[in-house]
Design a protein around this motif. Sequence first.
Motif, PDB file in Angstrom:
ATOM      1  N   SER A  29     -24.102  22.541 -24.291  1.00  0.00           N
ATOM      2  CA  SER A  29     -24.928  23.553 -23.784  1.00  0.00           C
ATOM      3  C   SER A  29     -24.121  24.799 -23.951  1.00  0.00           C
ATOM      4  N   VAL A  69     -25.222  28.136 -26.414  1.00  0.00           N
ATOM      5  CA  VAL A  69     -25.574  29.334 -25.832  1.00  0.00           C
ATOM      6  C   VAL A  69     -24.608  30.243 -25.161  1.00  0.00           C
ATOM      7  N   GLY A  70     -23.559  29.576 -24.919  1.00  0.00           N
ATOM      8  CA  GLY A  70     -22.313  30.394 -24.226  1.00  0.00           C
ATOM      9  C   GLY A  70     -22.316  30.602 -22.742  1.00  0.00           C
ATOM     10  N   MET A  71     -21.603  31.052 -22.112  1.00  0.00           N
ATOM     11  CA  MET A  71     -21.749  31.262 -20.794  1.00  0.00           C
ATOM     12  C   MET A  71     -22.525  32.261 -20.089  1.00  0.00           C
ATOM     13  N   VAL A  72     -23.713  32.047 -20.573  1.00  0.00           N
ATOM     14  CA  VAL A  72     -25.069  32.822 -19.796  1.00  0.00           C
ATOM     15  C   VAL A  72     -25.328  32.777 -18.270  1.00  0.00           C
ATOM     16  N   ASP A  73     -26.001  33.579 -17.836  1.00  0.00           N
ATOM     17  CA  ASP A  73     -26.392  33.613 -16.419  1.00  0.00           C
ATOM     18  C   ASP A  73     -26.780  32.392 -15.982  1.00  0.00           C
ATOM     19  N   ASN A  74     -27.930  31.757 -17.004  1.00  0.00           N
ATOM     20  CA  ASN A  74     -28.738  30.491 -16.470  1.00  0.00           C
ATOM     21  C   ASN A  74     -28.162  29.292 -16.952  1.00  0.00           C
ATOM     22  N   ILE A  75     -26.861  29.340 -17.310  1.00  0.00           N
ATOM     23  CA  ILE A  75     -26.252  28.018 -17.978  1.00  0.00           C
ATOM     24  C   ILE A  75     -26.563  26.819 -17.131  1.00  0.00           C
TER      25      ILE A  75
END
Length: 74
Positions: A28, A32-38
């Motif tokens: 994950s 998608v990277g360290m996004v807010d909704n990870i």
Amino acid sequence: MIHPKFRTIVFAFFMALFMSGFMSFVISIFNVGMVDNIVTIWLKAWLFAFCIAFPTVIFVAPVVHKLTNKLIRA
């Protein structure tokens, strides 16, 4: 405590739980990277991964044990 005859299922459950959790988290973040909704993305991926991993471990573990025993005895 759980009866020893369920050892294979308990092993498969925990192996699938930990491996699917770890792998889905890494994949994950990779995708998608360290996004807010990870966390939400990861938990959704983990649920799906566990549903695949648990039955897979149930069926694959005996084969892996047999292959390992053949290699170790050789």
